[in-house]
Design an enzyme around this catalytic site. Structure first.
Site, PDB file in Angstrom:
ATOM      1  N   CYS A  67      42.260 -38.187  15.696  1.00  0.00           N
ATOM      2  CA  CYS A  67      41.214 -37.415  15.946  1.00  0.00           C
ATOM      3  C   CYS A  67      40.889 -36.815  17.423  1.00  0.00           C
ATOM      4  CB  CYS A  67      39.797 -38.028  15.625  1.00  0.00           C
ATOM      5  SG  CYS A  67      39.772 -38.414  14.027  1.00  0.00           S
ATOM      6  N   LYS A 119      37.060 -30.642   8.939  1.00  0.00           N
ATOM      7  CA  LYS A 119      35.678 -31.433   8.567  1.00  0.00           C
ATOM      8  C   LYS A 119      34.595 -30.328   8.151  1.00  0.00           C
ATOM      9  CE  LYS A 119      36.172 -35.853   9.476  1.00  0.00           C
ATOM     10  NZ  LYS A 119      36.043 -36.951   8.278  1.00  0.00           N
ATOM     11  N   GLU A 176      35.344 -30.418   4.610  1.00  0.00           N
ATOM     12  CA  GLU A 176      35.080 -31.552   3.834  1.00  0.00           C
ATOM     13  C   GLU A 176      33.572 -31.577   3.567  1.00  0.00           C
ATOM     14  OE1 GLU A 176      36.239 -35.464   5.626  1.00  0.00           O
ATOM     15  OE2 GLU A 176      34.408 -36.219   5.203  1.00  0.00           O
ATOM     16  N   CYS A 207      40.403 -40.882   5.584  1.00  0.00           N
ATOM     17  CA  CYS A 207      39.184 -40.191   6.551  1.00  0.00           C
ATOM     18  C   CYS A 207      39.551 -38.850   7.074  1.00  0.00           C
ATOM     19  CB  CYS A 207      38.534 -41.150   7.099  1.00  0.00           C
ATOM     20  SG  CYS A 207      39.942 -42.400   7.996  1.00  0.00           S
ATOM     21  N   GLU A 216      31.336 -32.559  -4.070  1.00  0.00           N
ATOM     22  CA  GLU A 216      31.321 -33.905  -4.421  1.00  0.00           C
ATOM     23  C   GLU A 216      30.683 -34.728  -3.048  1.00  0.00           C
ATOM     24  OE1 GLU A 216      34.359 -32.274  -4.475  1.00  0.00           O
ATOM     25  OE2 GLU A 216      35.939 -33.315  -3.692  1.00  0.00           O
ATOM     26  N   GLU A 255      37.781 -52.503  -0.698  1.00  0.00           N
ATOM     27  CA  GLU A 255      38.597 -51.914  -1.793  1.00  0.00           C
ATOM     28  C   GLU A 255      39.996 -52.535  -1.739  1.00  0.00           C
ATOM     29  OE1 GLU A 255      39.001 -47.781  -1.180  1.00  0.00           O
ATOM     30  OE2 GLU A 255      39.952 -47.316  -3.073  1.00  0.00           O
ATOM     31  N   GLU A 289      36.435 -49.735   2.724  1.00  0.00           N
ATOM     32  CA  GLU A 289      37.629 -49.321   2.729  1.00  0.00           C
ATOM     33  C   GLU A 289      38.312 -50.924   2.620  1.00  0.00           C
ATOM     34  OE1 GLU A 289      39.780 -45.807   3.941  1.00  0.00           O
ATOM     35  OE2 GLU A 289      40.101 -47.343   5.762  1.00  0.00           O
ATOM     36  N   SER A 302      42.430 -43.918  -0.645  1.00  0.00           N
ATOM     37  CA  SER A 302      41.157 -44.938  -0.792  1.00  0.00           C
ATOM     38  C   SER A 302      39.939 -44.061  -1.248  1.00  0.00           C
ATOM     39  CB  SER A 302      40.864 -45.405   0.607  1.00  0.00           C
ATOM     40  OG  SER A 302      39.365 -45.852   0.734  1.00  0.00           O
TER      41      SER A 302
END
Ligand code: SF4
Ligand code: SF4
Ligand code: SF4
Ligand code: FES
Length: 587
Positions: free
Chosen positions: A514, A369, A372, A310, A377, A293, A290, A330
């Protein structure tokens, strides 16, 4: 100091009695809080200390001398000379009658309920010695609503307290849940009764965290983990998110914010996991990609502000509400998903184990999560990178299931080679932590200088939106941090109007990040979130390596496998893309 003292002196105090005990409290205090000051817990269900007062359930009714009707302790302010009685026969009869009415409209299968032994309704019935339901049942036998990988609803367990509605609307600014119908038919549901995932809901789980019963819970995947652990052909590895180690102890009578890393690793080993690894390693890897990037966008031009990706609840929110702005995200995967990709490629090679025999389990503070991990993907060749996600609450269940006395367990270390995380990885679990971790690496990579002071105080804390300016030598970077989706919307509306002054934004869907995730232990409050935050910064402070790019195992991973950050291989395994999702239903 003297200003505070003066303020306290100026604060008007009120004198009252509760059950004939004299007490002095500041003006404006509610009866419920005043009673707590002298150790009296007035029963309550709709009240939640972080939410605005609803006064729906009336379970907190108390008698006040001179008043003909009972008053709700959660919503009534004390007054001078007030005489409160919390345990008279009429108060107790009222409370029992309210509980009996709730039970008549409740599917009472405690033994098979996910909230068994952790349910406010059950606890209150036990406190009032209610052994059976006296009123005829009027509960509608409705099936549990299991339509997505993250959240399960059971309307037959709902006591209509409204806590979930407030969490969704006031904390997240979403309003995916609402009351429908009237009077005795009142229910809590989604727009047009549609499955949550087809509404504005982002599966963050904040509703499940405040629900006092088993009406909204995470989808339970503990059986899948137990099956994998019992399969001798499977090599089962587990990764644990940074925020779990400062929350898990709550469930075992430890102080909120207690750091239980070593006991947690021991518990996972005793549960039978072949290797216990650390998502902090994945967090360091996320920073490598990240930060690179961000620097690449700075040097070669790219979409600004760049926004972290994230937090899966946040990603779902952006895809549903700001779908034309996915280029701002990102492309670096989350620590969990990066870890999963490495665990299914580099790790099998290194450990000499066929990838088809490896089962990857993640322990996360988050219900989203689970969604996710199931995204198409996030895998390759028909295999998901993360096979099973458990929330902190599900790990608690497993620890209790095997009968471990968690608080007495000795400490152990994470396994190698995916078990070493730096201080930068540790603070990922707190709002502002991803930004701080990224800045430590961005600064050194951009300026070529050593960062002397690692603590970026301006990005820490519990404020909803924080901002900071970081001097990178030849230029300054303006950054912002938001937690909760209500605050995320404010920053995204700026982006939408093309008025965002920021270069880099961190967004976490849950309050505090979190550490306050929707999969954390029941009973999580903002006061507890702050203690967990402080614990993560303590972990960071005490670690010998506090910058992701100095993690020796990460350096080895690039040398042996990935090449450079943003290399072709890194792109293939560690980056992803997001897309606009059309909302079907909204209020
Ligand atoms: S919600 Fe509570 S009272 Fe209802 S069945 Fe579950 S544990 Fe029992
Ligand atoms: S999971 Fe989050 S978005 Fe969905 S209903 Fe619950 S609080 Fe709202
Ligand atoms: S789902 Fe839970 S939080 Fe929401 S109203 Fe029902 S019992 Fe209360
Ligand atoms: S707790 Fe006071 S009315 Fe519900």
């Amino acid at each position: 100091m003297s200003e505070n003292v003066n303020q306290a002196e100026k604060q008007e105090m009120v004198h009252l009695t509760i059950n004939n005990i004299p007490i002095e409290v500041p003006k404006g205090t509610k009866i419920m809080q005043a009673a707590r000051e002298i150790g009296i817990d007035i029963p309550h269900l709709c009240y939640h200390e972080d939410q605005r007062i609803k006064a729906h359930c009336r379970l907190c009714s108390v008698e006040v001398t001179g008043r003909r009707r009972l008053l709700a302790a959660c919503s009534t302010e004390v007054w001078e000379g007030m005489e409160v009685h919390t345990d008279t026969p009429i108060v107790r009869d009222t409370q029992v009658a309210i509980l009996q009415l709730m039970l008549a409209n409740h599917h009472k299968d405690c033994l098979s309920c996910p909230r068994n032994q952790n349910c406010d309704l059950q606890r209150l019935c036990s406190r009032f010695n209610i052994m059976e339901s006296h009123l005829p049942s009027v509960v509608k036998e409705e099936p549990r609503i299991v339509t997505n990988p993250a959240i399960v609803r059971d309307p037959s367990k709902c006591i209509r307290c409204g806590r979930c509605i407030r969490a969704c609307k006031d904390v997240q600014g979403i309003a995916a849940l609402t009351y429908a119908h009237r009077s005795s038919d009142i229910t809590v549901t989604t727009a047009y009764d549609k499955p949550m995932e087809r509404t504005d809901c982002v599966l963050c789980g904040q509703c499940s965290l405040v629900c006092p019963t088993g009406a909204i819970v995470e989808k339970d995947d503990t059986d899948a983990v137990l099956d994998a652990l019992q399969d001798p052909k499977k090599h089962v590895i587990v990764q644990v998110a940074p925020s779990v180690r400062v929350a898990l102890g709550d469930a075992f009578g430890m102080e909120p914010g207690e750091i239980v890393t070593g006991q947690m690793v021991t518990a996972l080993k005793l549960l039978g996991f072949d290797k216990v690894f650390d998502t902090n390693f994945g967090a360091d890897l996320t920073i490598m990609e990240e930060a690179s990037e961000f620097l690449h966008r700075l040097e070669h031009g790219g979409t600004f502000p760049m926004i972290t990706s994230c937090s899966p609840g946040w990603v779902n929110f952006l895809e549903k509400n700001f779908g034309d702005f996915t280029a701002h995200l990102s492309s670096a995967k989350s620590p969990m998903s990066m870890f999963g990709a490495i665990a299914k490629t580099y790790y099998p090679e290194k450990a000499g184990i066929p990838v088809e025999d490896i089962v990857t389990v993640s322990i996360m503070p988050c219900t989203a999560k689970k969604f996710e991990a199931a995204r198409p993907e996030m895998g390759r060749e028909g295999r998901q990178d993360v096979d099973i996600v458990l929330t902190t609450r599900e790990l608690i269940k497993l620890i209790k299931y095997v009968g471990l006395t968690f608080q007495n367990l000795p400490e152990s270390d994470f396994d190698s080679p995916l078990g070493y995380g730096t201080g930068a990885g540790a603070i990922f679990g707190a709002s502002g932590g991803v930004m701080e971790a990224a800045l430590r690496t961005v600064y050194e990579k951009y300026t070529g200088k050593t960062l002397e002071r690692l603590d970026f105080q301006s990005v820490r804390g519990f404020e909803g939106i924080k901002e900071a300016e970081v001097d990178l030598g030849s230029r300054k970077a303006k950054v912002a941090i938001a937690h909760t989706l209500k605050n995320a919307r404010i920053l995204m509306e700026q982006v939408q109007r093309n008025e965002s002054p920021y270069d880099f934004i961190e967004i976490m869907a849950c309050p505090g990040g979190c550490i306050g995730g929707g999969g954390q232990p029941i009973g999580t409050t903002n006061a507890i979130r702050k203690k967990r935050m402080a614990a993560l910064y303590e972990i960071d402070r005490n670690l010998p390596i506090r910058k992701s790019h100095e993690n020796p195992d990460i350096i080895t991973l690039y040398k042996e496998f990935l090449g450079e950050p943003l290399s072709e291989k890194a792109h293939e395994l560690l980056h992803t893309h997001y897309h606009k999702v059309e909302k079907e239903y909204t209020f």
